[in-house]
Design an enzyme around this catalytic site. Structure first.
Site, PDB file in Angstrom:
ATOM      1  N   ASP A 121       1.484  -1.760   1.766  1.00  0.00           N
ATOM      2  CA  ASP A 121       2.069  -1.530   0.456  1.00  0.00           C
ATOM      3  C   ASP A 121       2.750  -2.839   0.053  1.00  0.00           C
ATOM      4  OD1 ASP A 121       2.974  -0.529  -1.931  1.00  0.00           O
ATOM      5  OD2 ASP A 121       3.726   1.358  -1.086  1.00  0.00           O
TER       6      ASP A 121
HETATM    7  C1  BGC Z   1       3.480   1.263  -4.638  1.00  0.00           C
HETATM    8  C2  BGC Z   1       1.999   1.377  -4.396  1.00  0.00           C
HETATM    9  C3  BGC Z   1       1.255   0.521  -5.387  1.00  0.00           C
HETATM   10  C4  BGC Z   1       1.738  -0.903  -5.250  1.00  0.00           C
HETATM   11  C5  BGC Z   1       1.031  -1.880  -6.171  1.00  0.00           C
HETATM   12  C6  BGC Z   1       3.931  -0.171  -4.693  1.00  0.00           C
HETATM   13  O1  BGC Z   1       5.241  -0.247  -5.128  1.00  0.00           O
HETATM   14  O2  BGC Z   1       4.181   1.961  -3.639  1.00  0.00           O
HETATM   15  O3  BGC Z   1       1.601   2.724  -4.497  1.00  0.00           O
HETATM   16  O4  BGC Z   1      -0.118   0.630  -5.193  1.00  0.00           O
HETATM   17  O5  BGC Z   1       3.124  -0.945  -5.544  1.00  0.00           O
HETATM   18  O6  BGC Z   1       1.420  -1.707  -7.478  1.00  0.00           O
END
Ligand code: BGC
Length: 768
Positions: free
Chosen positions: A280
């Site tokens: 993540d």
């Molecule tokens: C989220 C993810 C997301 C990523 C990219 C993160 O803050 O938890 O689900 O895909 O950001 O935007």
């Protein structure tokens, strides 16, 4: 000593299997059951398709230098929310990653689909697949290699969790059906799916480390881990998911993206995952440890890798095999989804600030969005045949949620900022079609409930009055129906502080005080309790209309006027009041330096908890009314020969992606008939709940969803429903054997229209 071991453990990415309490000092955190880091190299043995993808990937990786291999494992700034490096010399492009699970975020000429929870509420496997396929077509059309979804983590343990709506229900079986079908649809379109977040990111409060200390640690026992939280991901893996995103928070005290037990252990070894693990955004907290624990790509930049990882390989801290494995897994995923064949478009992902030619990927997805919007709308109350509406009619529309907001740019500083149009920010501002954060979408347009109602009333030569602002709308005594539109917002980064809001509840009550036919429509990110007004005699009908996406108005009009009979079913339990959810109502709010969130309830979330305690919900999991009536008959239970209760029939058979192949053997069938005994054609969701035999060693929930089928039945006609039951569906996770295991004894079989509306009962005998 303990402290030293814990620190060492965190450094190495080991996980501790522990139920903690809430600690201020690391040395207090008890340590049980270490899971030593183990490397699990991908083999490509899961299927001919994987074998072929691995062979091609290995051929390229064999020609690449260490720097080239590792260039694929890190993020760079670029057009997309995530961009890897390339190996131009060998024809390997940079990969583009983009949100969101319900439509491409922050873009133009793309569709805003219903959110995951809404898709789950359709209980329709075909629509789940079509949804994944249409999303995949849009991603591919924009040249996006990896679609960051679908979501089964959070599962929905915490009722007020900020991101539950991105996921596919808090029931692992329903969420698994969603995961499997959406992944298959996306990947059939040639886009890499990315099931997320692996695992246990069940609340937003302190999901990341910060000034208060480390992130929250989700502490769960092994059996619960498997039977609830891992379960839906298994379906995505079985359908060939080529990537998985690891989660922000700690799992049993070790960070999700450096937790060897979770990544190398369960995901890559036990479930045979062949693809790559993606961090993540900003979830990496160590270099060597995360590499050795099984992380394959770090986002959004080099994190602790880049040159450091090259050095670590050169000095032997990370093996060359592991570096090769990372690159191989990434390229194998690329080959598996056939993105190498030259027809894959180059990324066309632009911000609204850049002048560019439009790349229109919407196709006719509006029609599918409208269909899913209606199919996932759940009618929970309907007295005096308030619905469907008759025509011509005098309709009075009230409430902030009936119209689009005056300006969709309501809160530019909100999470993600920038281009995302966010309908319904902080409730009260406009109709809600999705939730907030990285999971929000970018509608090409929004058909508001009011727009669609107006068009319908015009067509029928009816009368329309409206009031979007007042909390106490002026009465219209001649109105046939007063439609009140309210919503309940949630977003990434925050957990909800309430399931209700005072303004909306007063609006409903004030409307009902003057209108004998008050129909309430709730657009909601999840559970919304209604005790403030549900028993009001003038509240004649209530619809949970979820997060329907850009065709919102059309979808709700289809149901209100009966062009489509409602067939959605609740993907969660609506309690009589918030406090009925007990300790699962809120996440863990703590200011400890090493915060602990203990999943003490084990398997007993949502309806499993209500059933255990004998508590009566207001609307049970699976509940949803129709405009017709159905009769269930002719239950038959047939077991196949494959009911060996040893942990796994043939442990010598290698694991393939998704787990041991025997887990997916169908070991029993249940069938019944569903007849439409009313006056209109409609779809019904027949639901199968199984009570696995309970004993001293394995205490099991009263009943668990283990089958569902949506059938459309004409009036006076009948349909036969078949529920295949796999070994996994009927098994418990045996912690000692570290395997799934059928139980000897009598399984309770219950088929019904909800978890509390059981129509047929029988049993399935499995011999020891
Ligand atoms: C989220 C993810 C997301 C990523 C990219 C993160 O803050 O938890 O689900 O895909 O950001 O935007």
């Amino acid at each position: 000593m303990k402290s030293l071991t814990t620190a060492l453990c965190a450094l190495l990415g080991q996980s501790t299997i522990v139920l903690g309490q809430g600690y201020t000092n690391e040395s207090e955190v008890p340590l049980y059951g270490l899971s030593p880091p183990s490397t699990h190299l991908g083999s490509g043995g899961s299927s001919a398709r994987w074998t072929d993808a691995y062979a091609r990937a290995q051929a390229i990786v064999a020609q690449a230098t260490l720097e080239e291999k590792l260039n694929l494992t890190r993020g760079f700034a670029g057009q997309c929310v995530g961009n890897t490096g390339s190996i131009a010399r060998l024809g390997v492009p940079a990969l583009c990653f983009s949100d969101a699970p319900d439509g491409i975020r922050g873009n133009e000429f793309v569709s805003a689909f219903p959110a995951g929870i809404h898709v789950a509420a359709t209980w329709d496997r075909d629509l789940m697949y079509d949804y994944g396929r249409a999303l995949g077509d849009e991603y591919r059309g924009k040249g996006i290699n990896v679609a960051l979804g679908p979501v089964a983590g959070p599962l929905g343990r915490v009722v007020r969790g900020g991101r539950n709506w991105e996921g596919l229900s808090n029931d692992p079986y329903l969420a698994g059906a969603g995961m499997g079908n959406v992944v298959r649809g996306m990947q059939d379109a040639g886009v890499m799916a990315n099931p997320k977040h692996w695992l246990l990111n069940e609340q937003e409060w302190r999901r990341n480390p910060g000034s208060l200390g480390e992130s929250l640690s989700s502490n769960v026992d092994d059996r619960t881990l498997h039977e609830l939280y891992v379960f839906p991901f298994m379906d995505g893996l079985k359908e060939g998911a080529v990537s998985v995103m690891c989660s922000y928070q700690r799992v049993n005290n070790s960070y999700g993206c450096q937790n060897s037990k979770m990544l190398n252990g369960i995901l890559k070894t036990e479930l045979g995952f062949e693809g790559f693990v993606l961090s993540d955004w900003g979830a990496q907290h160590s270099g060597v440890a995360s590499a050795n624990a099984g992380l394959d790509i770090v986002m959004p930049d080099a994190g602790y890798w880049g040159q450091n990882l090259t050095n670590a390989v050169n000095n032997g801290s990370v093996s060359t095999e592991r570096a090769t494995d990372m690159a191989t897994r990434i390229l194998a995923a690329w080959y598996y989804t056939k993105q190498d064949n030259g027809s894959f478009p180059s990324p066309g992902v632009y911000s609204n600030l850049q002048k560019h030619e439009p790349i229109d990927v919407q196709a006719n997805h509006g029609a599918l969005i409208r269909e899913i919007g209606a199919a996932g709308t759940v009618l929970v109350k309907n007295v005096n045949n308030a619905l469907p509406l008759k025509k011509p009619t005098f309709v009075y529309v009230v409430g902030y949620d009936a119209q689009v907001p005056a300006s969709p740019w309501q809160n530019p500083s909100r999470y993600g900022g920038g281009y995302e149009v966010n309908f319904g920010w902080e409730t009260l501002k406009g109709t809600l079609v999705t939730g907030g954060g990285s999971g929000s979408s970018a509608p090409a347009y929004v058909v508001s409930p009011f727009d669609a109602i107006r068009d319908r009333v015009v067509k029928d030569r009816g009368i329309l009055r409206w009031d979007f602002e007042s909390i106490n709308p002026t009465p219209y005594v001649n109105a046939d129906a007063c439609l009140v539109f309210i919503n309940a917002y949630a977003s990434e980064s925050f957990d909800r502080t309430s399931l209700t809001d005072e303004f909306s509840d007063r609006l409903v009550k004030n409307t009902a005080a003057n209108c004998t036919n008050t129909i309430v429509v709730i657009h909601s990110t999840g559970i919304r309790t209604v005790d403030a007004w549900i028993d009001h005699p003038n509240v004649t009908a209530v619809l949970y209309a979820g997060l329907p996406g850009q065709e919102s108005g059309h979808s709700i009009v289809d149901v209100l006027w009966g062009d489509v009979a409602p067939s959605g079913k609740l993907p969660f339990t609506i309690a009589k009041q918030e406090s009925d959810y007990g300790h699962l109502l809120n996440g863990t709010v703590t200011f400890d330096a090493f915060p602990q969130q203990d999943f003490t309830e084990g398997l007993y979330i949502d309806y499993r908890a209500f059933d255990r305690d004998g508590d009566e919900p207001l609307y049970a999991f699976g509940h949803g009314l129709s405009y017709t009536t159905f009769e269930y008959k002719d239950l038959a239970v047939m077991s196949e020969e494959k009911t060996d209760t040893r942990p796994i029939p043939d442990p010598a058979v290698p694991v393939v992606q998704g787990g041991h192949p025997a887990l997916w053997d169908v070991v029993a069938h249940v069938t019944c008939t569903v007849s439409n005994t009313g006056g209109v054609a409609a779809a019904e969701v027949a639901q199968l709940y199984v009570g696995i035999p309970s004993n001293d060693e394995f205490v099991t929930p009263v009943r668990q969803l283990r089958g569902f089928e949506k059938v459309r039945v004409e009036p006076g006609k009948m349909s036969t429903v078949t529920f295949p039951l796999t070994r996994r569906d009927l098994s418990v996770w045996d912690v000692k054997a570290q395997q799934w295991r059928l139980q000897a004894g009598s399984y309770k079989i219950a088929v019904g229209a909800s978890s509390r509306d059981i129509k047929l009962e029988g049993s399935l005998e499995i011999a020891a």
